[in-house]
Design a protein around this motif. Structure first.
Motif, PDB file in Angstrom:
ATOM      1  N   ALA A 197       7.914 -22.411  19.526  1.00 64.05           N
ATOM      2  CA  ALA A 197       7.415 -23.760  19.208  1.00 64.05           C
ATOM      3  C   ALA A 197       6.773 -23.799  17.826  1.00 64.05           C
ATOM      4  O   ALA A 197       6.930 -24.780  17.083  1.00 64.05           O
ATOM      5  CB  ALA A 197       6.420 -24.206  20.267  1.00 64.05           C
TER       6      ALA A 197
ATOM      7  N   THR B 105      16.220 -31.821  18.983  1.00 68.39           N
ATOM      8  CA  THR B 105      16.209 -31.415  20.390  1.00 68.39           C
ATOM      9  C   THR B 105      17.519 -31.805  21.074  1.00 68.39           C
ATOM     10  O   THR B 105      18.116 -31.014  21.824  1.00 68.39           O
ATOM     11  CB  THR B 105      15.026 -32.045  21.128  1.00 68.39           C
TER      12      THR B 105
ATOM     13  N   GLN C 112       9.767 -26.742  25.090  1.00 75.67           N
ATOM     14  CA  GLN C 112       9.431 -26.101  23.816  1.00 75.67           C
ATOM     15  C   GLN C 112       9.290 -27.140  22.696  1.00 75.67           C
ATOM     16  O   GLN C 112       8.452 -26.977  21.796  1.00 75.67           O
ATOM     17  CB  GLN C 112      10.459 -25.032  23.455  1.00 75.67           C
ATOM     18  N   SER C 113      10.041 -28.221  22.776  1.00 83.72           N
ATOM     19  CA  SER C 113       9.853 -29.285  21.795  1.00 83.72           C
ATOM     20  C   SER C 113       8.522 -29.998  21.998  1.00 83.72           C
ATOM     21  O   SER C 113       7.834 -30.357  21.031  1.00 83.72           O
ATOM     22  CB  SER C 113      11.005 -30.294  21.885  1.00 83.72           C
TER      23      SER C 113
ATOM     24  N   ILE D 233       5.809 -28.643  23.245  1.00 83.02           N
ATOM     25  CA  ILE D 233       4.774 -27.736  22.742  1.00 83.02           C
ATOM     26  C   ILE D 233       4.674 -27.840  21.221  1.00 83.02           C
ATOM     27  O   ILE D 233       3.576 -27.882  20.643  1.00 83.02           O
ATOM     28  CB  ILE D 233       5.082 -26.283  23.155  1.00 83.02           C
ATOM     29  N   ALA D 234       5.825 -27.879  20.527  1.00 81.93           N
ATOM     30  CA  ALA D 234       5.812 -28.020  19.069  1.00 81.93           C
ATOM     31  C   ALA D 234       5.122 -29.312  18.661  1.00 81.93           C
ATOM     32  O   ALA D 234       4.331 -29.342  17.707  1.00 81.93           O
ATOM     33  CB  ALA D 234       7.242 -27.980  18.527  1.00 81.93           C
TER      34      ALA D 234
END
Length: 512
Positions: free
Chosen positions: A193, A228, A440-441, A443-444
């Motif tokens: 991330a 994404t 994970q996107s 979290i980023a």
């Protein structure tokens, strides 16, 4: 159990970061300060130990052990192998920091070096080589070797926990093994991330330089959303199609950009820079590996070296499992020398060309790249490209390269996270990869909202600490297993025939 627990913990972090970004960022900053002040020495010694461990394995009697059956040969060609491991392991970060890091060190060098001098420029490239050379690839190699050996030679599932069977026995299949796998997943998703956040920021800067797109968090969040969708589409095509094709495309784009800047820039100076910097790196390797500042209280090592070591460790379960998956059939010696040397040399060439071009311009009195780096490190690369012939084309090419690396890294991460959370499944279900891709996107996004670049760095450092201890234990477990293949120097069993190795049924099952 691993899947559910991991998703619950990650979702909690996502909600915390989205609903209370200031509190999330403050907690992460406090955790980082504690980690760097209390465990800086540990990070340095552990990573140096990983490098020495890899060198020992490659040049010991264990070097001829094959990661698979004795008669097995690699699945991928060397060129595709190098392209895939490099794209997964370095991609976005190398493009992001290729100009920004040397220029940052030039402005604020470590030790007693005077800033903005020729000595500062030499030091800047030497430390850039250090942060992107042998050490990070040694970190990846420890995890990759362990997984590949136990999976392809011992018939274990491709899980971090299963590499501990020599130490823990059947307990690797119980709660203790599940805890190990959850730690690996948490380290992975925060490390990836952070890299995705860097990529979104730099894509934004590239689009601004090429088309005037506004720079800011709303644009960066839109970029993350768009990419994404692209990497989830790529993830649906599988390992041997989407990731392999993207990795080869990355190497072509990176090679074109590197060659263009090399030819259009100060070519002779860059050749001299590469040679000198490699010499300085090799000469000072050990001293840089153990450098802390307990007497002066300086924070440079914590801001740079410790961040990088933690970042690579956080990436290690992801990159390690991915490299293991594409390295079946290679010997340990071939694996270690290939993974350590080839990507390191490419990194050295990259920093020499991009960082060297920026430093040459700065030493000649042109401060445009320096000023851009001081204002926003994500613009450093584009500030350099804007001064070269064909600058518009180069900016577009660089932006495409960053986006391609972004997609490849995220695609690889969804595959690895899906495998880790689904009991080592070689082809995790699409819905599982989709879940991890979205998380994970998110979290980023949470990290960007809670602290921008510093938030991305902080997450990596904190997530890496517990997994570094797991890696040290992995080294012990791997050596213990390898010694079973070589019980003595005078009486060695034929490799691949012992009762502890793959039998015909497990081999065929693994092949499937």
């Amino acid at each position: 159990m691993v899947l559910v627990l991991s998703i619950v913990l990650i979702t909690a972090c996502v909600l915390w970061g989205l609903l209370n970004p200031a509190g999330f960022g403050s907690a992460a900053a406090s955790a980082v300060q504690f980690t760097t002040e209390s465990f800086g020495w540990y990070y340095l010694l552990a990573v140096l130990g990983f490098l020495l461990f890899c060198a020992y394995l490659a040049f010991s009697r264990h070097g001829q052990v094959r990661l698979g059956r004795d008669d097995e040969r690699p699945e991928f060609s060397r060129s595709s192998w190098f392209a895939m491991l490099f794209s997964a392991g370095m991609g976005i970060g190398l493009v992001f920091w290729g100009v920004a890091e040397p220029v940052s060190h030039y402005l604020t060098p470590p030790g007693n070096v005077t800033p903005e001098t020729a000595d500062a420029a030499r030091t800047a490239l030497k430390y850039s080589f250090f942060h992107w050379g042998l050490h990070p690839w040694a970190i990846y190699s420890v995890v990759a070797l362990s997984i590949a050996y136990f999976s392809f030679r011992r018939g274990e599932k491709a899980l971090i926990s299963r590499t501990f069977r020599p130490l823990l026995g059947d307990r690797v299949e119980g709660p203790l093994g599940q805890v190990i796998d959850v730690l690996a997943i948490i380290a992975t998703i925060f490390g990836v991330a952070a890299s995705l956040g860097f990529g979104a920021i730099q894509i934004n800067s590239g689009l601004n330089a090429a088309f005037g797109l506004p720079v800011g968090t709303p644009t960066q969040l839109t970029i993350i959303g768009a990419v994404t969708v692209l990497y989830l589409l790529s993830a649906s095509t599988g390992l041997t199609r989407g990731i392999q094709l993207l990795s080869n495309a990355n190497m072509i784009l990176a090679g074109l950009l590197l060659a263009a800047v090399f030819v259009l820039g100060p070519t002779r100076f860059l050749l001299d820079t590469f040679t000198t910097s490699v010499g300085g790196y090799v000469q000072d390797l050990i001293s840089m590996s153990t450098r802390l500042t307990p007497f002066s209280g300086a924070t440079w090592v914590g801001s740079w070296t410790l961040f990088y070591w933690a970042w690579w460790i956080a990436w290690a379960p992801f990159v390690g499992l991915f490299i293991a998956r594409i390295s079946r059939g290679r010997t340990i010696k071939e694996f270690v020398t290939g993974v350590l040397l080839v990507p390191s040399l490419v990194s050295f060439a990259w920093f020499s060309v991009f960082g060297g071009s920026a430093l040459q311009k700065s030493l000649a009195g042109d401060r445009s790249v320096v000023t851009a780096t001081q204002a926003d490190v994500s613009t450093a690369l584009f500030a350099l490209l804007s001064h070269l012939p064909l600058s518009g084309l180069l900016v577009v090419l660089a932006t495409l390269l960053i986006a391609s690396f972004f997609i490849t890294s995220a695609d690889s991460a969804t595959f690895v996270l899906g495998s880790l959370s689904r009991d080592g499944h070689e082809n995790p279900p699409g819905r599982v990869k989709f879940t991890w891709g979205v998380l994970q996107s998110l979290i980023a996004i949470a990290l960007l909202l809670s602290g921008g670049l510093s938030g991305l760095q902080n997450a990596s450092i904190v997530a890496a600490l517990p997994f570094s201890a797991v890696m040290l234990a992995m080294c012990v477990s791997l050596v213990k297993a390898l010694r079973e293949e070589h019980p003595s120097e005078t009486q060695r069993p034929r490799i691949g025939t012992g009762p502890h190795l793959l039998d015909d049924r497990s081999r065929s099952a693994t092949d499937r």
